[in-house]
Design a protein around this motif. Structure first.
Motif, mmCIF file in Angstrom:
data_model
loop_
_atom_site.group_PDB
_atom_site.id
_atom_site.type_symbol
_atom_site.label_atom_id
_atom_site.label_comp_id
_atom_site.label_asym_id
_atom_site.label_seq_id
_atom_site.Cartn_x
_atom_site.Cartn_y
_atom_site.Cartn_z
ATOM 1 N N SER A 184 -21.265 -41.454 -15.967
ATOM 2 C CA SER A 184 -21.007 -42.256 -17.163
ATOM 3 C C SER A 184 -20.714 -41.385 -18.368
ATOM 4 O O SER A 184 -19.788 -41.650 -19.151
ATOM 5 N N TYR A 185 -21.498 -40.318 -18.503
ATOM 6 C CA TYR A 185 -21.368 -39.458 -19.681
ATOM 7 C C TYR A 185 -20.084 -38.627 -19.635
ATOM 8 O O TYR A 185 -19.293 -38.617 -20.587
ATOM 9 N N MET A 219 -27.143 -37.217 -24.843
ATOM 10 C CA MET A 219 -27.480 -37.803 -23.552
ATOM 11 C C MET A 219 -28.861 -37.347 -23.110
ATOM 12 O O MET A 219 -29.180 -36.155 -23.142
ATOM 13 N N GLU A 221 -16.397 -40.013 -20.055
ATOM 14 C CA GLU A 221 -15.955 -40.124 -21.450
ATOM 15 C C GLU A 221 -15.589 -38.759 -22.026
ATOM 16 O O GLU A 221 -14.574 -38.619 -22.711
ATOM 17 N N GLU A 222 -16.435 -37.758 -21.751
ATOM 18 C CA GLU A 222 -16.157 -36.413 -22.270
ATOM 19 C C GLU A 222 -14.843 -35.870 -21.708
ATOM 20 O O GLU A 222 -14.030 -35.288 -22.439
ATOM 21 N N SER A 238 -25.632 -41.185 -13.875
ATOM 22 C CA SER A 238 -25.795 -40.936 -15.303
ATOM 23 C C SER A 238 -24.779 -39.896 -15.795
ATOM 24 O O SER A 238 -24.135 -40.071 -16.836
ATOM 25 N N ILE A 258 -26.382 -30.100 -19.444
ATOM 26 C CA ILE A 258 -25.262 -30.827 -20.059
ATOM 27 C C ILE A 258 -24.351 -29.858 -20.800
ATOM 28 O O ILE A 258 -23.120 -29.929 -20.694
#
Length: 206
Positions: A39-40, A1, A43-44, A36, A189
């Motif tokens: 969105s990331y 990402m 999923e994680e 942002s 992240i």
């Protein structure tokens, strides 16, 4: 990402006077980054929890006078909202960045969550790092480090979650703004991921 990280400008948004001016800066500076991350990490977290997780970026839509002092993206297994469910958050106060597992006062199953947390105190004590923090009020920036809390204090909070209507419990990690702005997007992240890995077992107790 490809995440740009957070800057002093982002944290300074919360010192801008006036609702309209602060909201405009928040929408321009911070909200795209939260979207942002939403969105990331939806999923994680779906992978980590085994449930489909949905992002919810704070809109502060009900405010008419007082500008927000913090903002966040929340993650829950409900597409329509998060406040009534155990959930995760990434967000900012003017003083720090936060990553939370949270059960706030709107959640109808707080009593069951509190009982489960109390039953799993030994696991929590063993597996939640000492520099993680706990809070009983999501509207305030303060929190207490795990290493500074006795078992009795934790049990008191877990029992309070079972009996007090407005009670809350949050567990996670605070990163002071001075440190947060020094980290690259990739470093942040990795930090978020590491904190969530440690918080997911508590979420699954819920």
């Amino acid at each position: 990402m490809d995440f740009p990280g957070f800057t002093q400008t982002d944290f300074n948004v919360f010192s801008i006077p006036g609702l309209d001016s602060r909201m405009e800066a928040l929408k321009t500076s911070i909200r795209p980054k939260l979207e942002s991350l939403g969105s990331y990490f939806s999923e994680e977290l779906s992978v980590l929890t085994g449930e489909e997780m949905f992002p919810h970026v704070a809109k502060h839509a009900r405010r008419t006078v007082n500008p927000p002092n913090d903002t966040w993206v929340a993650f829950s297994n409900n597409k329509r909202g998060y406040k009534q469910h155990p959930h995760f958050q990434i967000g900012l106060w003017g003083s720090h960045l936060f990553i939370w597992y949270a059960v706030i006062y709107e959640a109808p199953n707080k009593a069951a969550v509190g009982a489960s947390l109390a039953d799993n105190l030994s696991y929590i004590r063993k597996n939640i790092p000492g520099d993680f923090v706990w809070s009983v009020d999501h509207t305030k920036p303060d929190a207490v480090k795990m290493k500074e809390l006795s078992d009795d204090q934790l049990i008191h909070w877990f029992e309070r979650l079972q009996s007090v209507k407005k009670s809350e419990i949050l567990c996670g990690y605070h990163l002071p703004r001075e440190e947060a702005v020094q980290l690259s997007g990739a470093d942040l992240i990795n930090l978020f991921q590491d904190v969530f890995v440690k918080l997911v077992p508590i979420y699954q107790m819920s």
